[in-house]
Design a protein around this motif. Structure first.
Motif, PDB file in Angstrom:
ATOM      1  N   PRO A   1       0.832  -1.205   0.000  1.00  0.00           N
ATOM      2  CA  PRO A   1       0.000   0.000   0.000  1.00  0.00           C
ATOM      3  C   PRO A   1       0.867   1.256   0.000  1.00  0.00           C
ATOM      4  CG  PRO A   1      -0.014  -0.998   2.164  1.00  0.00           C
ATOM      5  CD  PRO A   1       0.729  -1.943   1.255  1.00  0.00           C
ATOM      6  N   ALA A   2       0.408   2.258  -0.723  1.00  0.00           N
ATOM      7  CA  ALA A   2       1.137   3.522  -0.793  1.00  0.00           C
ATOM      8  C   ALA A   2       0.918   4.306   0.496  1.00  0.00           C
ATOM      9  CB  ALA A   2       0.660   4.336  -1.991  1.00  0.00           C
ATOM     10  N   ALA A   3       1.971   4.960   0.959  1.00  0.00           N
ATOM     11  CA  ALA A   3       1.869   5.777   2.163  1.00  0.00           C
ATOM     12  C   ALA A   3       1.074   7.044   1.844  1.00  0.00           C
ATOM     13  CB  ALA A   3       3.261   6.135   2.662  1.00  0.00           C
ATOM     14  N   PRO A   4       0.209   7.462   2.737  1.00  0.00           N
ATOM     15  CA  PRO A   4      -0.566   8.680   2.484  1.00  0.00           C
ATOM     16  C   PRO A   4       0.331   9.914   2.493  1.00  0.00           C
ATOM     17  CG  PRO A   4      -0.985   7.878   4.696  1.00  0.00           C
ATOM     18  CD  PRO A   4      -0.148   6.843   4.013  1.00  0.00           C
ATOM     19  N   GLN A   5       0.096  10.777   1.556  1.00  0.00           N
ATOM     20  CA  GLN A   5       0.879  12.001   1.453  1.00  0.00           C
ATOM     21  C   GLN A   5       0.136  13.130   2.166  1.00  0.00           C
ATOM     22  OE1 GLN A   5       3.880  12.054   0.122  1.00  0.00           O
ATOM     23  NE2 GLN A   5       3.706   9.910  -0.491  1.00  0.00           N
TER      24      GLN A   5
END
Length: 52
Positions: free
Chosen positions: A33-37
């Motif tokens: 999962p992509a880390a939230p920006q």
């Protein structure tokens, strides 16, 4: 021998079940999962003064 057919079906069921479970586990854990920006402090905390 026809008497051994149920064992063969059971073995096939076990093999396909294990294959399905392993495939599902691999698909679940392979996605990163992509880390939230954004900012690190999204939540604002407020101090509460309780006056009883």
């Amino acid at each position: 021998m026809p008497q051994m057919a149920p064992l063969s079906w059971l073995l096939l069921f076990i093999v396909f079940s294990v294959t399905l479970v392993l495939f599902s586990i691999m698909n679940y854990f392979m996605v990163v999962p992509a880390a939230p920006q954004g900012s690190s402090s999204q939540f604002q905390t407020q101090a509460f003064n309780w006056k009883w």
